[in-house]
Design an enzyme around this catalytic site. Structure first.
Site, short mmCIF file in Angstrom:
data_model
loop_
_atom_site.label_atom_id
_atom_site.label_comp_id
_atom_site.label_asym_id
_atom_site.label_seq_id
_atom_site.Cartn_x
_atom_site.Cartn_y
_atom_site.Cartn_z
N LYS A 122 -15.84 -0.74 -10.66
CA LYS A 122 -15.54 -1.30 -11.43
C LYS A 122 -17.08 -2.37 -11.69
O LYS A 122 -16.74 -2.77 -10.31
CB LYS A 122 -14.80 -1.36 -12.26
CG LYS A 122 -13.73 -2.49 -12.30
CD LYS A 122 -12.74 -3.03 -12.72
CE LYS A 122 -12.62 -3.31 -14.11
NZ LYS A 122 -11.21 -4.22 -14.72
N GLY B 120 -14.28 9.08 -12.70
CA GLY B 120 -13.36 8.94 -12.03
C GLY B 120 -12.19 7.49 -12.06
O GLY B 120 -13.57 6.57 -11.61
N PRO C 184 0.79 -1.16 0.08
CA PRO C 184 0.21 0.01 -0.24
C PRO C 184 0.87 1.24 -0.19
O PRO C 184 1.84 1.00 0.36
CB PRO C 184 -0.54 0.01 1.40
CG PRO C 184 0.05 -0.94 2.47
CD PRO C 184 1.14 -2.11 1.34
N CYS D 20 -4.91 -0.36 -8.01
CA CYS D 20 -3.66 0.12 -8.06
C CYS D 20 -2.76 1.20 -8.54
O CYS D 20 -2.11 1.94 -8.85
CB CYS D 20 -3.14 -0.67 -9.60
SG CYS D 20 -2.91 -2.86 -8.92
N PHE D 21 -3.89 2.25 -9.85
CA PHE D 21 -3.43 3.31 -10.38
C PHE D 21 -3.08 3.85 -9.58
O PHE D 21 -2.26 4.77 -10.25
CB PHE D 21 -4.11 3.80 -11.38
CG PHE D 21 -4.71 3.03 -12.54
CD1 PHE D 21 -3.91 1.94 -12.91
CD2 PHE D 21 -5.85 3.57 -13.06
CE1 PHE D 21 -4.40 0.86 -14.23
CE2 PHE D 21 -6.30 2.38 -14.81
CZ PHE D 21 -5.41 1.22 -14.68
#
Ligand code: UDX
Ligand code: UDX
Length: 497
Positions: free
Chosen positions: A341, A273, A94, A278-279
């Protein structure tokens, strides 16, 4: 010299990455024993039950086929280390929440503790594979720890083999990846270790899709791949703001731009958004690396990708308040979709969390529905982000079905692109809502013309929707889309008066 034979694989970390990756390896290599371990006993118990801790289409069947045959889940980390020829490290990395690099750098404490444990327990030759996304040169740190603890009885090679699976399509991505990336040490032993890992993937992946390179290129490629993907989304989201202000439609712009073979059509879907584990983490990690290397301009460039994403989430949330007559205090608002998502129950960095927090701050009462997210997770996320457990208790209700969430709501807010939202009975929903009834489509997935015909006031990302009702506040005061006036709308409002 050729590759060595692998009979047992160990994997430390049974999360979204370790679990599905090892399940697919076990499926494709029935002669290899795959032992996945995790310090979290509850998670391991779930992997051994009928309700897996990770929802991924196709995963249940694979786990059912392999579990107990050559796929095993346990908490016995030492046993997995002892028996494995090859070990994946898939623990989480993290963003640091303390000390130097706070809010930017990746926290490598789990990776380091796993490396120390391997050094302590391992005997014989082991290939240690870094699967977790890590800063450049992490493999070197792992190698340093292992080498400092080397005895005549053990020998290690460290490889970088980043994962590229996307949640919701993890099984497909693992079965049929665009590429497999393997980085290793530039030496005869390094080459042999690379070939050994290649030989596992070659069982189901064409050789030309398996790319080998030096360790640092491999580590950096993973960060850059995620940064590029996120950058495309921020680019189209920035354009969506221009579209809303001008009357262009961002989907049409994306189609036109994506037709250019040099640009390509993927990852140009404007949205509320990007989210996911991850991103943001990987870009901040890249930013931190650039700052550490005294490359402030490069750091600034990548940081803007995250800033535009924050702006997009805020912009959408503010628009909801603006359109609802500048106040949502005491109003019931239905949040449809809470996962970051579709086809996943994962909520990490989900845009829904930030939109919801903004609305809670403005005093709204939220009814949340998501087909896969655990209700407790919704509450945990909102408590964490708002820091106000009482407000969350009093103002948030997690509903078991979308109609219940929508009943009595002033607005529906689509935060996740779940297919099921496209086929809801919107006439029934409309009938149970106070008027004007709003839809804020943060994913551009609904049929806006149909909704408008039913009587909804529709707002979406990157497009102005023509409102039927001239009493729509945006149509009268400041144009459609709650942004700048659209000339025809302003003229129509003028004529009505
Ligand atoms: C993680 C990272 O977030 C990502 O950057 C990397 O590419 C792959 O690993 P993910 O699998 O989604 O991704 O993380 P998570 O679902 O949190 O799983 C990590 C697991 O490791 C957890 O189940 C945790 O209990 C376990 N763990 C962590 C250990 O078993 N031992 C440790 O010392 C630390
Ligand atoms: C990503 C990478 O795709 C994967 O290769 C890497 O290994 C891990 O990180 P993931 O975060 O699981 O995977 O999902 P992804 O499909 O990339 O979506 C990330 C976010 O971007 C989601 O919130 C998604 O809704 C959003 N998104 C994606 C858009 O807003 N628009 C798009 O066009 C595509």
């Amino acid at each position: 010299m050729s590759e060595s034979t692998v009979t047992t694989i160990g994997c430390i970390g049974a999360g979204y990455v370790g679990g599905p990756t090892c399940a697919v390896i076990a499926l494709k290599c029935p002669d290899i024993r795959v032992h996945v371990v995790d310090m979290n006993a509850a998670r391991v118990a779930q992997w051994n039950s009928d309700k897996l801790p990770v929802f991924e289409p196709g995963l249940d069947d694979i786990v059912k086929e392999c579990r107990g045959r050559n796929l095993f889940f346990s908490t016995d980390v030492d046993a997995a280390i002892e028996e494995a020829d090859l070990l994946f490290i898939s623990v989480n990395t993290p963003t640091k929440t303390y000390g130097h690099g706070k809010g930017r750098a990746a926290d490598l404490k789990y990776v380091e503790s796993v490396a120390r444990n391997i050094a302590k327990v391992a005997r014989g030759n082991k290939i240690v594979v870094e699967k977790s996304t890590v800063p450049v040169k992490s493999a070197q740190s792992i190698a340093d720890i292992l080498k400092a603890n080397r005895t005549s009885q053990n020998k290690f090679q460290v490889l970088s083999n980043p994962e590229f699976l996307a949640e919701g399509t993890a099984v497909r991505d693992l079965l049929c990846p665009d590429r497999i990336l393997i980085g290793g040490e530039d030496s005869a032993d390094g080459w042999r270790a690379i070939q050994t890992l290649c030989s596992i993937y070659r069982r189901w992946i064409p050789a030309e899709r398996i790319i080998t390179m030096n360790t640092w290129s491999s580590e950096l490629s993973k960060l850059v791949a995620n940064a590029f993907l996120a950058q495309r989304i921020s680019a189209i989201n920035a354009v969506s703001a221009v579209c809303e202000a001008t009357g262009a439609d961002v989907s049409e712009v994306a189609r036109a731009v994506g037709q250019d073979g040099r640009i390509g059509p993927h990852f140009l879907q404007a949205s509320v958004g990007f989210g996911g584990s991850c991103f943001q983490k990987d870009i901040l990690n890249l930013v931190y690396i650039c700052e550490s290397l005294n490359l402030p301009e490069v750091a600034e460039f990548w940081l803007n990708v995250v800033s535009i994403n924050d702006y997009q989430k805020q912009r959408f949330a503010k628009r909801i308040v603006n359109c609802l007559f500048n106040t949502v205090a005491g109003k019931r608002i239905a949040i449809l979709g809470f996962a970051f998502k579709k086809n996943t129950g994962d909520t990490r960095e989900s845009a829904a969390i930030y939109v919801s927090a903004h609305l809670l701050e403005e005093g709204a009462r939220l009814t949340v529905y998501d087909p896969k997210v655990d209700p407790d997770q919704v509450i945990r996320d909102l408590r964490h982000v708002t820091g106000q457990p009482e407000a969350v208790r009093d103002q948030v209700e997690v509903c078991a079905d979308p109609y219940e969430a929508a009943r009595g709501a002033h607005a529906l807010v689509i935060c996740t692109e779940w297919d099921v939202f496209q086929t809801l009975d919107y006439r029934r929903i409309f009938a149970a809502m106070p008027k004007p009834a709003y839809v804020f489509d943060g994913r551009k997935i609904l049929n806006h013309d149909e909704l408008t015909k039913i009587g909804f006031e529709v707002e979406t990302i990157g497009k102005r929707v023509r409102h039927v009702s001239s009493s729509h506040p945006a149509a009268i005061t400041n144009g459609i889309g709650c942004g700048e006036p659209e000339p025809e709308a302003a003229a129509a409002a003028e004529a009505d008066h």
